[in-house]
Motif scaffolding. Structure first.
Motif, short mmCIF file in Angstrom:
data_model
loop_
_atom_site.label_atom_id
_atom_site.label_comp_id
_atom_site.label_asym_id
_atom_site.label_seq_id
_atom_site.Cartn_x
_atom_site.Cartn_y
_atom_site.Cartn_z
N LEU A 317 -3.36 25.81 -37.59
CA LEU A 317 -2.98 24.89 -36.77
C LEU A 317 -1.48 24.86 -36.17
O LEU A 317 -1.21 24.72 -35.03
CB LEU A 317 -3.12 23.44 -37.56
CG LEU A 317 -2.55 22.30 -36.71
CD1 LEU A 317 -3.70 22.00 -35.35
CD2 LEU A 317 -3.05 21.13 -37.57
N GLY A 318 -0.49 25.32 -37.19
CA GLY A 318 0.87 25.42 -36.53
C GLY A 318 0.98 26.66 -35.49
O GLY A 318 1.64 26.41 -34.68
N LEU A 319 0.18 27.70 -35.95
CA LEU A 319 0.21 28.70 -34.91
C LEU A 319 -0.49 28.38 -33.51
O LEU A 319 0.03 28.83 -32.60
CB LEU A 319 -0.03 30.17 -35.38
CG LEU A 319 0.57 30.72 -36.58
CD1 LEU A 319 -0.27 31.85 -37.25
CD2 LEU A 319 1.94 31.17 -36.05
N ALA A 320 -1.46 27.61 -33.74
CA ALA A 320 -2.16 27.37 -32.46
C ALA A 320 -1.39 26.58 -31.67
O ALA A 320 -1.37 26.48 -30.49
CB ALA A 320 -3.41 26.59 -32.85
N ILE A 321 -0.68 25.62 -32.14
CA ILE A 321 0.25 24.63 -31.57
C ILE A 321 1.56 25.40 -30.85
O ILE A 321 1.72 25.37 -29.58
CB ILE A 321 0.87 23.63 -32.40
CG1 ILE A 321 -0.29 22.59 -32.72
CG2 ILE A 321 1.95 22.66 -31.62
CD1 ILE A 321 0.25 21.59 -33.99
N GLY A 322 1.96 26.39 -31.54
CA GLY A 322 3.14 27.07 -31.16
C GLY A 322 2.76 27.92 -29.82
O GLY A 322 3.30 27.92 -28.76
#
Length: 432
Positions: A317-322
């Motif tokens: 999730l964090g990498l997807a948002i970034g």
């Protein structure tokens, strides 16, 4: 500057109303209307697809009656259809209402037309990009705000049930549109020299022996290259605005509100990213001329495609948002760079050129949605395929050429503006 601010506010509201259904589709509108997955995508395609025609018509209308009247009429129409969508009672009436709402997506063309008329060539890139970027925020803000507005309507008793709370919520953007329609009529003018009605000499007309304003734009291959390029940037923004919340809900099992807030981050980059794209287009032109604007456009579109491919491969999730935010930066800079080139393609047919190029964005969005509907590919794999397509389309930009006369005219105009700015600075210094 009144026109600058009212044009982006009007555009913001039109985009807010245009995408107001998207964040509520899975949780409330779909179940309330009994819509299937295919019907949800079809409604999106209809809403975006009708804008193709609307943008062509509205661009021509700006050339004929001016941007002031065009925007006022469009805002009033938008208020009626956005509020009216709450009365839909079956699939057919809902589809018709979404098609009617799609017409207000043509607001973009008026915004770009009006700011181009109001600002000098050395700043027209950043002026166009900023009004468009801040207006595009409406597509992102609505992702976060409409679920809250709908819940508020239920809490204060305007909705009968959880599933019907979307209906009264549609009245909120409609009322604000009417207010802004009045302000636009009262406080803007078509050009710095006045309105087309009161000063007919400023109205664009074709000369004897020339093609009509619209046909002269149609015959210019550069217009169609920009049409494809805008489909590769703004078309993707439309598609992602319509599917981002659903993407995060399904892939990462997030609830409606959380997914909507994350999806809103994509649109919020419009606060500065599109402006940066236009501003850098202006800067590239000071040393590279009109071809400098084109080179910047090719570079940023190429980077956009690579960023989208990267986003499509993220499973955390964090990498997807970034990576989504990085993609958003490039996609919106590419939009700003596109409309730093548009004003120099055909100045007499500005409305027609802006309308055709603007329609390219909607054509792109329809193609992406049709691919998703008919290919059977997952949304994440579709993003990867679209990223590859963007990389390929970016290379088409190398085919946008300007004549030596056009380049010289742009340099001469730049020199005049620089001399004027020096004179103005000297006057202010003497006055001080």
């Amino acid at each position: 500057m009144r026109t600058f601010h009212l044009s982006w506010i009007a555009f913001f509201l039109c985009f807010f109303g245009w995408f107001a259904h998207a964040p509520l589709m899975n949780s409330t509108i779909g179940p309330d209307m009994g819509l299937s997955h295919a019907q949800k995508i079809t409604a999106f395609i209809a809403s975006v697809g009708i804008t193709i025609i609307a943008r062509l018509v509205i661009g021509n209308l700006c050339d004929k009656i001016g941007p002031r009247k065009s925007y006022t009429y469009l805002l009033a129409f938008g208020a009626i259809v956005v509020a009216g969508s709450s009365l839909a009672y079956n699939w057919e009436t809902y589809l018709i209402s979404r098609m009617a709402i799609g017409v207000i997506g043509a607001s973009f063309v008026i915004t770009q037309y009006h700011t181009t008329k109001m600002f000098a060539p050395n700043v027209v890139g950043i002026a166009n990009a900023t009004t468009a970027g801040w207006g595009n925020l409406g597509g992102g803000v609505t992702q976060a705000m409409m679920p809250l507005i709908a819940s508020g309507m239920l809490a204060i008793g305007f909705a009968e049930s959880e599933l019907s709370k979307w209906r009264p919520a549609m009245v909120v953007p409609a009322v604000i549109m009417l207010v802004v329609a009045y302000l636009y009529w009262k406080y803007t003018e078509d050009t710095p020299q006045g309105n087309y009605d009161s000063n007919p000499s400023i109205k664009p007309v074709s000369q004897p022996g020339e093609s009509g304003l619209f046909m002269s734009a149609v015959k210019d291959r550069r217009v169609w290259i920009l049409f494809a390029i805008y489909g590769a940037c703004f078309g993707l923004e439309l598609f992602v605005n319509g599917r981002a919340a659903t993407y995060y809900q399904t892939k990462f099992s997030l609830n409606e509100t959380t997914a909507g807030i994350i999806a809103a981050l994509f649109g919020l980059m419009n606060l500065f990213a599109r402006s940066m794209g236009g501003w850098l287009g202006d800067k590239f032109s000071t040393t590279g001329g009109l071809s400098g604007r084109v080179k910047w456009l090719v570079m940023v579109l190429f980077a956009e495609g690579l960023a989208l491919i990267l986003f499509s491969r993220m499973d955390m999730l964090g990498l997807a948002i970034g990576t989504m935010i990085v993609f958003s930066l490039f996609v919106q800079m590419a939009e700003g760079a596109t409309f730093s080139v548009v004003p120099f393609i055909n100045k007499k047919s500005l409305g027609a050129v802006a309308g055709i190029v603007g329609a390219g964005g909607n054509v792109g969005a329809v193609i992406y949605a049709q691919f998703l509907l008919r290919s059977g590919a997952t949304l994440e794999n579709s993003f990867m395929y679209f990223g590859i397509a963007v990389v390929a389309i970016s290379l088409l930009g190398l085919g946008i050429k300007f004549s030596a006369a056009d380049e010289q005219a742009a340099r001469d105009e730049q020199k005049k503006l620089e001399e004027f700015e020096k004179q103005l600075a000297n006057r202010e210094l003497k006055a001080a």
